[in-house]
Design an enzyme around this catalytic site. Structure first.
Site, PDB file in Angstrom:
ATOM      1  N   ASP A  73       0.814  -1.208   0.000  1.00 47.39           N
ATOM      2  CA  ASP A  73       0.000   0.000   0.000  1.00 47.39           C
ATOM      3  C   ASP A  73       0.851   1.263   0.000  1.00 47.39           C
ATOM      4  OD1 ASP A  73      -2.268  -1.524  -0.041  1.00 47.39           O
ATOM      5  OD2 ASP A  73      -2.882  -1.119   2.013  1.00 47.39           O
ATOM      6  N   ASP A 177      -0.688  13.031  21.955  1.00 47.40           N
ATOM      7  CA  ASP A 177       0.539  12.768  21.205  1.00 47.40           C
ATOM      8  C   ASP A 177       0.410  13.265  19.765  1.00 47.40           C
ATOM      9  OD1 ASP A 177       1.636  11.624  23.422  1.00 47.40           O
ATOM     10  OD2 ASP A 177       1.677   9.580  22.641  1.00 47.40           O
ATOM     11  N   TYR A 190      -3.409   4.137  10.072  1.00 47.59           N
ATOM     12  CA  TYR A 190      -3.012   4.653  11.385  1.00 47.59           C
ATOM     13  C   TYR A 190      -4.230   4.994  12.244  1.00 47.59           C
ATOM     14  CZ  TYR A 190      -0.007   7.355  14.623  1.00 47.59           C
ATOM     15  OH  TYR A 190       0.668   7.841  15.712  1.00 47.59           O
ATOM     16  N   LEU A 192      -7.071   3.587  12.434  1.00 50.95           N
ATOM     17  CA  LEU A 192      -7.629   2.379  13.034  1.00 50.95           C
ATOM     18  C   LEU A 192      -6.789   1.951  14.240  1.00 50.95           C
ATOM     19  CD1 LEU A 192      -9.801   0.156  12.781  1.00 50.95           C
ATOM     20  CD2 LEU A 192      -8.180  -1.117  11.358  1.00 50.95           C
TER      21      LEU A 192
END
Length: 289
Positions: A73, A177, A190, A192
């Site tokens: 991907d 963060d 990311y 998920l």
């Protein structure tokens, strides 16, 4: 049934050892189907491919009518951004791990590719994000993303605080963060991992996901893709922003990241009978009883 494709752009990994035989095999297979084949210049150079036209992305966009991407991907994301303004449809042969958007297995490409390249396929359009980093009202960076735009703290610093607006409305100040603005395509990446929901690609929306928020009530939220999302840095050292894999580091307090829907989209071609839910079942191991 659509017209048969004639000129294929072949793209592959540029940082993997032993990848040349796979690309040679696919290139020869495409030639055997009577198609003209041009190889993306960086792919050809990195893998030592000779005997084919090696063209830069802009020439591929101008001359080719379909692209076959061999890799994972990440390879597809990078090339999709380069081709966004040309409207060339993309077909993915998976040589990576999960392969949500490079969904044809290497073992099946000889069976699956011929009907697609002859004009029999399922077509799917995926929206993109575009954004700017503003400093003092001036754009210091612009980028495109198919997956997501991620603002995150420095590796050796504390949390970053972001003031979030959607359209003209203030949403919240988030201390975390970082914060992810994700397309439906990126909702299985990311976002998920950070606890966000999966969005079906047909949904005209985005997901805004805080990463390890200081306040437990800062939860992921699904947004319409109509208005821009603005994220102003209120505090934090060495903050960075990533547009997919394109990174800008050392942002300053007061910098603003503005994300909006891109005018461009990416067109993926899948085998007839392809199903997004079947992809989720396979990749996320949602096994049936």
């Amino acid at each position: 049934m659509a017209d048969r494709f004639k000129h294929v752009a072949l793209v592959g990994k540029t940082q993997a050892h032993g990848f040349r035989p796979v690309l040679e095999e696919v290139a020869q297979f495409l030639l055997g189907l009577g198609l003209e084949v041009s190889v993306e210049a960086a792919t050809a150079e990195a893998n030592g491919l000779t005997g084919y036209d090696a063209l830069p992305p802009e020439a591929l966009g101008r001359d080719c009518d379909v692209a076959v991407v061999v890799g994972g991907d990440g390879t597809m994301l990078g090339f999709a951004r380069q081709m966004a303004s040309y409207g060339i449809p993309l077909v993915g042969i998976n040589q990576g791990r999960l392969g949500f958007i490079t969904d044809i297995s290497k073992e099946r490409y000889r069976e699956v590719l011929p009907p697609i390249l002859a004009g029999t396929y399922e077509v799917e359009s995926r929206g993109m994000l575009e954004g700017q980093v503003l400093r003092g009202g001036e754009a210091i960076y612009t980028g495109l993303a198919l997956n997501d735009v991620v603002v995150s703290r420095g590796g050796n610093s504390g949390m970053v605080e972001l003031r979030i607006h959607v359209g003209d409305e203030r949403v919240a100040n988030m201390r975390a963060d970082g914060v992810i603005v994700s397309t439906p395509t990126g909702s299985t990446a990311y976002a998920l991992s950070a606890g966000g929901p999966i969005l079906h690609p047909s949904i005209a929306g985005w997901v805004l996901v805080p990463i390890a928020s200081h306040t437990l009530t800062n939860r992921p939220i699904v947004l319409p893709d109509a208005g821009p999302v603005r994220m102003e840095i209120v505090s934090g050292r060495d903050t960075s922003v990533n547009f997919d894999m394109q990174r800008l580091a050392s942002l300053l307090v007061g910098d603003e990241i503005v994300v909006r829907r891109s005018a461009h989209s990416v067109k993926f071609l899948h085998p007839k009978g392809w199903s997004y839910y079947a992809t989720l079942r396979k990749k996320l191991r949602w096994y049936e009883g």
